[in-house]
Design an enzyme around this catalytic site. Sequence first.
Site, PDB file in Angstrom:
ATOM      1  N   ASP A 251       0.828  -1.253  -0.216  1.00 46.78           N
ATOM      2  CA  ASP A 251      -0.161   0.149   0.013  1.00 46.78           C
ATOM      3  C   ASP A 251       0.861   1.175   0.004  1.00 46.78           C
ATOM      4  OD1 ASP A 251      -1.948   1.963   0.016  1.00 46.78           O
ATOM      5  OD2 ASP A 251      -3.114   0.925   1.775  1.00 46.78           O
TER       6      ASP A 251
HETATM    7  C1  BGC Z   1      -5.160   3.270   0.007  1.00 44.77           C
HETATM    8  C2  BGC Z   1      -5.082   2.405  -1.224  1.00 44.77           C
HETATM    9  C3  BGC Z   1      -4.724   2.996  -2.390  1.00 44.77           C
HETATM   10  C4  BGC Z   1      -3.149   3.943  -2.312  1.00 44.77           C
HETATM   11  C5  BGC Z   1      -3.233   4.644  -3.759  1.00 44.77           C
HETATM   12  C6  BGC Z   1      -3.678   4.212  -0.088  1.00 44.77           C
HETATM   13  O1  BGC Z   1      -3.583   5.144   1.092  1.00 44.77           O
HETATM   14  O2  BGC Z   1      -4.895   2.568   1.340  1.00 44.77           O
HETATM   15  O3  BGC Z   1      -6.342   1.744  -1.166  1.00 44.77           O
HETATM   16  O4  BGC Z   1      -4.786   2.201  -3.397  1.00 44.77           O
HETATM   17  O5  BGC Z   1      -3.650   4.973  -1.308  1.00 44.77           O
HETATM   18  O6  BGC Z   1      -3.903   5.799  -3.709  1.00 44.77           O
END
Ligand code: BGC
Length: 845
Positions: A251
């Site tokens: 993530d």
């Molecule tokens: C979120 C993800 C997301 C990523 C990119 C993170 O903060 O938890 O679900 O895909 O950011 O935006």
Amino acid sequence: MNTEHPEHAEPRTATDATAVTAGTDADREAAVDKSLSRLSLPAKVALLAGADMWSLPADESIGLGRLVMSDGPAGVRGEHWSADDPSVAIPSPTALAATWDTELVREAGRLLAQEARRKGAHVVLAPTVNLHRTPRGGRHFECYSEDPLITGDLGAALVAGVQDGGIATTPKHFVANDSETDRYTVDVHLDERTLRELYLAPFEAIVRKATPWGLMAAYNQVNGTGMSEHTALNQEVLREEWGFDGVLVSDWTGARDTVRCALGGLDVAMPGPATVYGEHLVAAVRDGRVPERTVDDLARRVLRLAARVGLLAGAPAAVPAELLPPAIDGEALAHRIAARSFVLLRNEGGLLPLAEQPGRVAVIGAAAARPRIGGGGSAEVLPARTVTPLDGLRAAGVDVSFATGSDALSNPAPVAVPMTAALLDAAGAELAGTVVPDGFVRWIGELPGRVAFADLAQVRLAGTLVPQGSGTHRFTVRGAGRFRLEVDGRVLFDDVLVPEGDDPAAAFLAPPQRLFSVELTAGRAVDLVLDHTLPQAAGVAGFGLVSFTLGHAAPALTEDELIEEAVAAARAARVAVVVVGTTEEVETEGVDRADLALPGRQDDLVHRVAAANPNTVVVVNAGSPVLMPWRDQVAAVLLTWFPGQEAGAALADVLLGRTEPGGRLPTTWPAGAADAPVLRVEPQDGVLPYEEGLFIGYRAWQRSATAPAYWFGHGLGYTDWEYEGMEVRHLDGADDDDPYRAVAEATVWVRNTGGRTGRETVQVYLAHDGVDRSRPDRHLAGFASVQAAPGERVAARIRIPRRAFETWDTPAGRWLVRAGVYAVEAGRSVADRRLSVALDLPPRS
Ligand code: BGC
């Protein structure tokens, strides 16, 4: 390496999620191996980390293209998050789940693939398949359900749909990321059986049924180990046991330790360019802390992903252009899904559907003119157009009046005038300039004029407002960093705003704000200047982010006056349609919900309108459960979720009966704040124990002394159904290794006893003899939708997979088929079961 399933003579319970592919895996593997053998250690390592916010770097020496990822799941944003690069906004995942329709979800996946291609993305960061452990979860709207079976079936269908279009997915967040409080650090403690039977279950179903080409690791820890470094779950369970051969991506900013991540099987650290991989990983290999063959494994998987999406020279794409699905009309599909997802919770006296010419309709509520079409955070997409409920009803020719009633938004909207934004360096020199359509600025990963984040120190926003009314105007500054606000030559604010907590994305997910009041005269133009000095952290760790808002609200009626106005409108109309809902502060990524009440005075508003007009329909515009203390006092309650860009068009169709509201709840809705069986999301000393074990959602409600407002599976539609009979047969020859292979089939005969054609979602639950109290009393074992004309009788065939009869045997470390007598029950919700047939499941031979 691949999770190939043998061909079954008949389809599985839900969708057969295997995507159409061409070119063999062997061809791709040969090209991958050849490319890998030509790369030096630094070149291999370069493949494992973001080049920027959304992409992995190209390598011309092996004919590898730049691989772009983009957020889903309610649309594909692309690399730019701005209104001039719009995306089709489909309904949010809870809405998608409410359709209980794997074919429709697969079609939604194909649309996401089409959008990804249009925007130059190769990977859609979706679906979100964490569970609704508690309605307080802030990202509840972005996941499907409290039940792992429906979550897995729908998740597999979405993955299959996206991959039909030759685009990769990353089911997320693996695993136990079911709430948002302290999400970067929280250590979720849970027992192995709960992990297996609930939280891993959707991921397992998706991996085994749909072979996703990617997966995203969660931020949190599980039982003491960060999920980006969790060898036991990422290597042993995900790869070795389930056969996952795709890319495991962190993530965003979730990869924190070079050696532990590499050894733990994390293939890609995002975003870049500053990550724990890169030169740190090269050094770790050179000094022997990470074997080079580990890097080879990670790089091989990245190259395999590139091959599958057609970015590696010499490797056939998994889906060649000639096999791509036919083009989809995005607006039409968003419209269809919305209507199919709306859940009619209550319809006293059959008020709905309204007549085509229903007479005067008082449309009430701020959300009727400004609906929330999607939840907040990374899932947000900006569509080219939004059909509001008001627009939709007017376009349908309904005679409407409108009253705001209650404006629950504590944050005024961005000031509605075009603003110039000057990007300045530390010495105040202008680096670039641009115009933004209103007082909202958000640049992520990329700045106007290609200014480097490292050079940007300050942004100056300037514009002119011509006040519409005389009196007290409110202005807000929302964001993180230093701000100086000048209105009409007066300095209203000059100070620093600091977000709470350590979430690097807090500046845009839950920014602090300040409110100011100024007396202005209608028609006399005033200059607005907002200087923003970026916080230190803005350009750190590759998370380049500028996000702030200058809000404005013109003088308005008091809250009491707004309600009185709405009551008068309701009295003067034949029907009142009140649109209530949550706000962006309440339902968003990054924060959990403090409570489940509708914000502001919306409950008062509904009580008062219902007292003024017996024909009151309440439309609930929320992504997850809210309390509805007035629900027995209004004629009808229609839940529209976050309905996507075609919100109002679908609403008009459903209210006027042109379409049936087809949704059924994928999650139980509580009646009172304290009733939900699981409420705790706050870790203590960093630990969040899942003390309730298997008992979340309806599994827990079934043992609770209090009844919920609406049960899992509930939803009325516009016709009536009689459940006439059921037959269950045990299927022979199902003793193979596929836990999703059906071992029983239920045939349920239902008759449409109402006056119009309709669609019924037949749900099958499995109840055991009750001796073993460690097992929930019953659980969803399968579902199917059927359509029938008035008077018609149809059969729903529901195949029950072996997994539905299994529990996890922790001491033995394996699944165990629980032979014995089960009641197979068919019904309209987990509480409204109409038929039951005994099934004696023999032990596995
Ligand atoms: C979120 C993800 C997301 C990523 C990119 C993170 O903060 O938890 O679900 O895909 O950011 O935006």
